[in-house]
Motif scaffolding. Structure first.
Motif, short mmCIF file in Angstrom:
data_model
loop_
_atom_site.label_atom_id
_atom_site.label_comp_id
_atom_site.label_asym_id
_atom_site.label_seq_id
_atom_site.Cartn_x
_atom_site.Cartn_y
_atom_site.Cartn_z
N PRO A 103 0.79 -1.31 0.14
CA PRO A 103 -0.08 -0.10 -0.21
C PRO A 103 0.90 1.27 0.19
N ALA A 104 0.71 2.10 -0.97
CA ALA A 104 1.34 3.50 -0.93
C ALA A 104 0.77 4.26 -0.08
N ARG A 105 2.09 5.24 0.36
CA ARG A 105 1.58 6.11 1.38
C ARG A 105 0.84 7.32 0.61
N ALA A 106 -0.21 7.97 1.22
CA ALA A 106 -0.63 9.01 0.66
C ALA A 106 0.24 10.12 0.18
N ALA A 107 0.14 10.87 -0.98
CA ALA A 107 1.06 11.63 -1.71
C ALA A 107 1.06 12.86 -0.93
N GLY A 108 -0.27 13.21 -0.03
CA GLY A 108 -0.26 14.38 0.73
C GLY A 108 0.65 14.35 1.99
N ALA A 109 1.07 13.07 2.27
CA ALA A 109 2.10 13.00 3.37
C ALA A 109 3.31 13.91 3.22
N TRP A 110 3.80 14.06 1.91
CA TRP A 110 5.23 14.65 1.45
C TRP A 110 5.00 16.19 1.72
N VAL A 111 3.61 16.63 1.63
CA VAL A 111 3.63 18.14 1.70
C VAL A 111 4.30 18.60 2.77
N PRO A 112 3.90 18.19 4.27
CA PRO A 112 4.15 18.66 5.23
C PRO A 112 5.88 18.51 5.47
#
Length: 78
Positions: free
Chosen positions: A11-20
């Motif tokens: 399961p890929a981590r959400a791409a939004g986790a990179w933003v912070p």
């Protein structure tokens, strides 16, 4: 004839986790760049030289942050 199916990837981590994380790295790099620029100007350098030193510090710090993330991901894979 049926084609072999590929197993589902992890399961890929959400791409939004990179933003912070990217914002944190950019803010940290900005603090370092401002510190270098201020120290350079207090040392008697002109504005262009201080800005150039700050930009170099920003790029180097951001590169080190991104390299550290890559290294941790590679170490976790093993």
């Amino acid at each position: 004839m049926t084609s072999p199916t590929m197993p589902d990837p992890a399961p890929a981590r959400a791409a939004g986790a990179w933003v912070p994380w990217l914002l944190t790295m950019a803010l940290f790099s900005l603090v370092i760049a401002l510190t270098v620029g201020i120290l350079k100007s207090l040392g008697g350098a002109g504005l262009p030289e201080a800005v150039l030193a700050g930009g170099t510090a920003f790029g180097a710090t951001m590169g080190l942050c991104l390299a550290a993330v890559t290294a941790v991901k590679e170490l976790r894979r093993r």
